[in-house]
Design an enzyme around this catalytic site. Structure first.
Site, short mmCIF file in Angstrom:
data_model
loop_
_atom_site.label_atom_id
_atom_site.label_comp_id
_atom_site.label_asym_id
_atom_site.label_seq_id
_atom_site.Cartn_x
_atom_site.Cartn_y
_atom_site.Cartn_z
N LYS A 5 0.83 -1.20 0.00
CA LYS A 5 0.00 0.00 0.00
C LYS A 5 0.87 1.26 0.00
O LYS A 5 2.00 1.22 0.49
CB LYS A 5 -0.87 0.02 1.27
N ARG B 154 -10.44 -11.57 1.86
CA ARG B 154 -11.30 -12.61 1.29
C ARG B 154 -10.64 -13.98 1.34
O ARG B 154 -11.32 -15.01 1.37
CB ARG B 154 -11.69 -12.20 -0.14
N1 BES Z 1 -8.14 -3.85 4.49
C1 BES Z 1 -8.29 -3.41 3.15
C2 BES Z 1 -9.57 -2.60 2.94
C3 BES Z 1 -9.68 -1.31 3.68
C4 BES Z 1 -9.36 -0.12 3.05
C5 BES Z 1 -10.15 -1.27 4.98
C6 BES Z 1 -9.48 1.08 3.72
C7 BES Z 1 -10.27 -0.08 5.64
C8 BES Z 1 -9.94 1.10 5.02
C9 BES Z 1 -8.32 -4.60 2.21
O1 BES Z 1 -7.56 -5.69 2.60
C10 BES Z 1 -7.80 -4.15 0.90
O2 BES Z 1 -6.65 -3.81 0.83
N2 BES Z 1 -8.63 -4.16 -0.11
C11 BES Z 1 -8.26 -3.78 -1.43
C12 BES Z 1 -8.79 -4.80 -2.40
C13 BES Z 1 -8.29 -4.66 -3.79
C14 BES Z 1 -6.79 -4.94 -3.85
C15 BES Z 1 -9.05 -5.60 -4.69
C16 BES Z 1 -8.85 -2.40 -1.71
O3 BES Z 1 -9.97 -2.14 -1.28
O4 BES Z 1 -8.16 -1.59 -2.33
MN MN Z 2 -5.56 -5.52 1.95
#
Ligand code: BES
Ligand code: MN
Ligand code: ZN
Length: 496
Positions: free
Chosen positions: A276, A350
């Protein structure tokens, strides 16, 4: 916080501050202000005429030496429009009064309860509002907001004797709000003090305290059970994963349903190799908010003791980049046998949930509810105040939505539909772990649903609602404890 009824006439309530609320149109002659004596009400009406006191939502006005009361001060809180008033607003009003007074060094006050609130859900709402409002995310601050915390609240009934509904409301409201605060404490912990191992220990302690059966599985068991998707995520971290299983059983409950509540327990989500950006990455300490919610729910169930069978299943792991991490392009074999091509290691939630759900079915759950901080996309869709609800079983989705309504949490259903399945097909495996930008919250949810199969399943995406960066009059900044009240309501009202 001590909360107790006092059935004495108002004028005899000997306390520093008494609180009453009045509505916008007539703050001197509506709400619980109506219970005050005529002289006092005419003072309030006069202040209203001078525009000093308007009755607008959460407006707080302190009146010193109120006539006809033993209390030294009267706090009049604005209740806004009468047409919008309900018990959910009452919960927030009580909370707003508590936060207002505590910020002014007042640690003890009386909240005026009218006959209507004594009968319905009012006392529970007031109790919840007070306890939820008194939480602050200050555990690691040496200068604590907590030094200003409320010690005692008197629920002043002006002579009316609280009946069994009111007594039960006080008891249950306390249990539920304390469970919600327990969840918030867990979510607030940084990832160095909330590893999968520590989360498991906290779960065990909670279970021990309330007499719940708790089982903790470690790396060896997770690998032996062939939880390849869960292990794929966990393998990149030097913190070993845990699978937490807590059982609530009631001897007189029907054998079915056994409800599995599955919470995403990523104690830190760096994104892994698909790392990230640095900005706001610290917020990913909250990626175990689903797990924390389920622990809060179990804590409340153990005390309320509804006729139900509920099993909490929590896959806890850290998602880290490193020499042992899973990679984009890897193919993982999940516990169900389905293979998954990894397109993005940041879509880890997931994966851990896929195996947790397969495990939940294997140990006999016949209804599944998961809560997860799953997607940024749900925040784009619904913002920060509304949880996304997904599921194939409209019956169980409706039950969740009804409970959310009853518990005063905002939730909104988003669709699931076969058309979206194309988006997470893979060339080389049964499924891909991402479905592209469009409809990201939906494809994330549906990916999990693939593992639920025919078992009724509802998914709550709490990514937006787990935390607030905005202080509200009735709620501190920080962890919210989202989904706790809704799920407790559902699981304590299963019987018709
Ligand atoms: N934990 C994150 C989602 C999240 C984002 C929670 C902001 C709380 C605040 C999750 O694991 C994630 O990174 N999701 C990705 C999925 C994508 C790579 C398909 C996302 O939402 O960008
Ligand atoms: Mn994630
Ligand atoms: Zn995540």
């Amino acid at each position: 916080m001590k909360i107790e009824f006092e059935a004495k006439p108002l004028e005899q309530i000997d306390i520093n501050t008494l609180v009453a609320y009045g509505f916008e149109n007539a703050p001197g002659a509506s709400g619980t202000v109506e219970l005050l004596d005529d002289d006092l009400r005419s003072v309030i009406a006069e202040m209203n005429a001078d525009r000093e006191l308007t009755g607008k939502n959460y407006e707080c006005t302190l009146i010193h030496r109120p006539t006809g009361l033993a209390a030294q001060k009267l706090l009049v809180i604005g209740a806004g429009k009468k047409s919008k008033f309900d018990e959910h607003h009452l919960r927030r009003l009580a909370g707003a009064a508590a936060r207002h007074l505590r910020a002014r060094g007042i640690r003890e006050f009386a909240w005026l309860v009218d006959a209507a609130a004594l009968e319905g859900y009012g006392v529970q709402a007031i109790t919840e509002g007070l306890i939820i409002a008194d939480y602050d995310a200050d555990r690691y601050r040496t200068e604590k907001d907590g030094e200003k915390r409320i010690e005692r609240v008197v629920l002043a009934t002006d002579g009316a004797v609280p009946g069994p509904a009111a007594e039960a409301g006080l008891t249950e409201g306390r249990i539920i709000a304390e469970a919600q605060n327990f969840t918030r404490e867990l979510v607030n912990e940084p990832s160095n003090t909330m590893t999968p191992g520590i989360l498991a220990r906290r779960a065990e302690e909670m279970a021990g305290e309330y007499g719940l059966e708790c089982q903790i599985l470690g790396t060896d068991e997770i690998r032996e059970m062939k939880m390849g998707a869960f292990w794929g995520v966990a393998q990149g971290s030097s913190e070993p994963p845990r699978l937490i299983v807590i059982r609530y059983v009631h001897a007189e409950a029907p054998d079915s349903p056994v409800i599995g509540i599955v919470g995403k327990g990523i104690t830190f989500d760096s994104g892994g190799i698909s790392i990230k950006p640095a900005e706001n990455m610290h917020e990913m300490k909250t990626d175990m908010a689903g797990a924390a919610a389920m622990l809060g729910v179990m804590r409340a169930l153990a005390q309320i003791k509804p006729r139900a069978h509920v099993i909490a299943i929590i896959p806890a792991a850290e998602n880290m980049p490193g020499g042992r991490s899973y990679r984009p392009g890897d193919v993982l074999t999940s516990m169900s046998g389905k293979t998954i091509e990894i397109l993005n290691t940041d879509a880890e939630g997931r994966l851990v949930l896929a195996d947790a759900i397969t495990y939940a079915k294997q140990i006999g759950c016949d209804v599944l509810i998961d809560a997860a901080t799953l997607t940024g996309a749900v925040m784009i869709a619904l913002g920060n105040s509304c949880t996304g609800v997904f599921g194939w079983s409209q019956e169980w989705v409706n039950r969740i939505l009804a409970s959310a309504d009853a518990a005063g949490e905002r939730m909104w259903q988003l669709p699931v539909d076969d058309d979206y399945r194309e988006q997470y097909k893979s060339l080389v495996a049964d499924l891909a772990n991402t479905g592209g930008r469009y409809g990201g919250a939906i494809t994330g949810a549906m990916f999990i649903g693939e593992f639920a199969g025919d078992t009724p399943w509802v998914h709550l995406d709490i990514a937006g609602t787990r935390w607030t960066n905005e202080e509200k009059p009735y709620l501190a900044k920080g962890p919210t404890g989202a989904a706790v009240r809704t799920l407790v309501h559902l699981l304590t009202h299963l019987e018709p």
